[in-house]
Write a protein that holds these residues in place. Structure first.
Motif, short mmCIF file in Angstrom:
data_model
loop_
_atom_site.label_atom_id
_atom_site.label_comp_id
_atom_site.label_asym_id
_atom_site.label_seq_id
_atom_site.Cartn_x
_atom_site.Cartn_y
_atom_site.Cartn_z
N SER A 70 80.32 5.76 35.01
CA SER A 70 81.68 6.25 35.28
C SER A 70 82.51 6.32 34.00
O SER A 70 83.26 7.28 33.78
CB SER A 70 82.38 5.34 36.30
N PHE A 71 82.38 5.29 33.15
CA PHE A 71 83.15 5.29 31.91
C PHE A 71 82.71 6.41 30.98
O PHE A 71 83.55 7.09 30.37
CB PHE A 71 83.01 3.94 31.21
N LEU A 72 81.41 6.61 30.84
CA LEU A 72 80.92 7.67 29.97
C LEU A 72 81.37 9.04 30.47
O LEU A 72 81.76 9.91 29.67
CB LEU A 72 79.39 7.62 29.89
N ILE A 73 81.31 9.24 31.78
CA ILE A 73 81.75 10.52 32.35
C ILE A 73 83.25 10.71 32.14
O ILE A 73 83.70 11.78 31.69
CB ILE A 73 81.40 10.58 33.85
N ALA A 74 84.05 9.69 32.46
CA ALA A 74 85.50 9.81 32.35
C ALA A 74 85.94 9.97 30.90
O ALA A 74 86.78 10.82 30.59
CB ALA A 74 86.17 8.59 32.98
N ALA A 75 85.37 9.17 30.00
CA ALA A 75 85.75 9.25 28.58
C ALA A 75 85.30 10.57 27.97
O ALA A 75 86.06 11.23 27.25
CB ALA A 75 85.14 8.08 27.81
N GLY A 76 84.05 10.97 28.24
CA GLY A 76 83.55 12.23 27.69
C GLY A 76 84.33 13.42 28.20
O GLY A 76 84.69 14.33 27.43
N THR A 77 84.61 13.44 29.51
CA THR A 77 85.39 14.54 30.08
C THR A 77 86.79 14.59 29.49
O THR A 77 87.31 15.66 29.17
CB THR A 77 85.47 14.38 31.61
N THR A 78 87.41 13.42 29.34
CA THR A 78 88.78 13.37 28.83
C THR A 78 88.87 13.89 27.40
O THR A 78 89.72 14.73 27.08
CB THR A 78 89.32 11.94 28.90
N VAL A 79 87.99 13.41 26.53
CA VAL A 79 88.03 13.83 25.13
C VAL A 79 87.78 15.33 24.99
O VAL A 79 88.54 16.05 24.31
CB VAL A 79 86.99 13.03 24.31
N LEU A 80 86.74 15.83 25.63
CA LEU A 80 86.40 17.24 25.51
C LEU A 80 87.47 18.13 26.16
O LEU A 80 87.82 19.19 25.63
CB LEU A 80 85.04 17.52 26.14
N ALA A 193 98.03 14.60 29.89
CA ALA A 193 96.78 15.28 30.23
C ALA A 193 95.61 14.30 30.25
O ALA A 193 94.70 14.42 31.09
CB ALA A 193 96.52 16.39 29.22
N GLY A 194 95.62 13.33 29.34
CA GLY A 194 94.55 12.34 29.30
C GLY A 194 94.52 11.48 30.55
O GLY A 194 93.44 11.20 31.09
N VAL A 195 95.70 11.04 31.02
CA VAL A 195 95.76 10.22 32.23
C VAL A 195 95.25 11.02 33.44
O VAL A 195 94.44 10.52 34.24
CB VAL A 195 97.20 9.74 32.49
N ILE A 196 95.71 12.26 33.57
CA ILE A 196 95.29 13.09 34.70
C ILE A 196 93.78 13.31 34.67
O ILE A 196 93.08 13.16 35.69
CB ILE A 196 96.02 14.45 34.66
N THR A 197 93.24 13.64 33.50
CA THR A 197 91.81 13.94 33.39
C THR A 197 90.97 12.70 33.61
O THR A 197 89.95 12.74 34.31
CB THR A 197 91.50 14.54 32.00
N PHE A 198 91.36 11.58 33.01
CA PHE A 198 90.58 10.34 33.16
C PHE A 198 90.53 9.90 34.61
O PHE A 198 89.45 9.56 35.12
CB PHE A 198 91.19 9.24 32.29
N MET A 199 91.67 9.92 35.29
CA MET A 199 91.70 9.48 36.68
C MET A 199 90.89 10.42 37.58
O MET A 199 90.18 9.98 38.48
CB MET A 199 93.15 9.38 37.17
N THR A 200 91.00 11.73 37.33
CA THR A 200 90.25 12.69 38.13
C THR A 200 88.75 12.52 37.92
O THR A 200 87.96 12.53 38.88
CB THR A 200 90.67 14.13 37.77
N ALA A 201 88.33 12.39 36.65
CA ALA A 201 86.91 12.24 36.34
C ALA A 201 86.36 10.91 36.87
O ALA A 201 85.24 10.86 37.38
CB ALA A 201 86.68 12.35 34.84
N TRP A 202 87.14 9.85 36.77
CA TRP A 202 86.68 8.54 37.23
C TRP A 202 86.50 8.52 38.75
O TRP A 202 85.54 7.93 39.26
CB TRP A 202 87.67 7.46 36.81
N ASN A 203 87.42 9.16 39.46
CA ASN A 203 87.39 9.13 40.92
C ASN A 203 86.56 10.26 41.53
O ASN A 203 86.45 10.34 42.77
CB ASN A 203 88.81 9.19 41.48
N ASN A 204 86.01 11.13 40.71
CA ASN A 204 85.25 12.26 41.23
C ASN A 204 84.01 11.77 42.00
O ASN A 204 83.26 10.93 41.50
CB ASN A 204 84.82 13.17 40.08
#
Length: 269
Positions: A70-80, A193-204
């Motif tokens: 979950s962390f790798l997905i959320a962090a990678g998605t957020t940065v990119l 944008a980082g908060v929105i993306t991280f939360m969306t990716a983490w909860n996906n």
């Protein structure tokens, strides 16, 4: 004195509403320390089963692997996503034209297409590329979204064009202007944008459930569903897993809440 008393009903209402909003979090935290029977009985006091629930959770599921995925997905998605969407929003506004307005309209129309309509073609593409059970296949579809592009575009409207012209006169390249001037100026927008993306990716849940077939690469939402999929559900253990899955998003939001509010407000203006 009278003016202060006039504000009492408003503060009282906000206080009561805050308690109602925080109650689910409190109940989740308390339930993680109770037995399944206590949770079903809606016990509101902490119990002594926390360590027992931790042992049961670790015995039933690989929590460390799920948290890592979950962390790798959320962090990678957020940065990119921040890199790609900020460049797109910067380009849409700084190099403004009628053609780009039409393209932006097309992107916004794409938001109306439900993900379920594109899920099967996406799976076929990644299956042919041999990327099933790969975290890369979860990250790629989420790194460019119309919402984030629109957020950066709206915020870029407040970016002073005089700075751009002065930087170009000084000989800075467009990439240097973006990296050294635009990014520091738009810190609040990047935080929002980082908060929105991280939360969306983490909860996906839906797309990871489709593309990640093996349990070795499951995410925390998938782990929680697996805990509740049996004939008998231990709700104390389930609540503990939900609590662990909620902590990263809560921490990220609390750390960036001020910048998040500023970024959203700036985009709306």
């Amino acid at each position: 004195m009278i003016n202060k008393l006039r504000g009492v009903p408003a503060y009282l209402f906000l206080g009561i509403w805050t308690l109602f909003s925080l109650f689910p979090l409190y109940f989740m935290a308390v339930s993680a320390t109770n037995t399944s029977q206590d949770v079903l009985a809606s016990r509101l006091l902490p119990g002594g089963e926390l360590f027992a629930n931790i042992a049961k959770l670790l015995d039933a599921q690989n929590v460390g692997a799920a948290m890592t995925s979950s962390f790798l997905i959320a962090a990678g998605t957020t940065v990119l996503a921040l890199i790609i969407c900020s460049i797109a929003g910067y380009g849409f506004e700084v190099y403004h034209s009628k053609g780009k307005d039409v393209l932006m309209g097309v992107l916004l129309l794409a938001m109306m297409i439900p993900f379920a309509a594109t899920m099967i073609p996406l799976f076929q593409v990644f299956a042919k590329l041999g990327l099933v059970n790969s975290l890369f296949a979860v990250i790629v579809p989420a790194i460019s979204t119309p919402l984030l592009i629109l957020l950066f575009r709206q915020s870029s409207r407040a970016f002073p064009t005089e700075i751009l012209e002065a930087a170009r006169v000084d000989g800075l390249s467009e990439f240097s202007i973006y990296a050294r001037i635009y990014v520091p100026t738009m810190r609040a927008t990047f935080a929002a944008a980082g908060v929105i993306t991280f939360m969306t990716a983490w909860n996906n849940y839906l797309w990871p459930r489709v593309i990640l077939i093996k349990n070795e690469v499951q995410t925390m939402p998938m782990l929680i569903v697996n805990l509740s999929a049996g004939y008998v559900t231990d709700y104390g253990v389930l609540m503990l897993a939900v609590l662990l899955a909620s902590l990263p998003t809560v921490v990220v939001f609390l750390l960036l809440q001020r910048q998040f509010a500023e970024g959203i407000t700036g985009a709306i203006k």
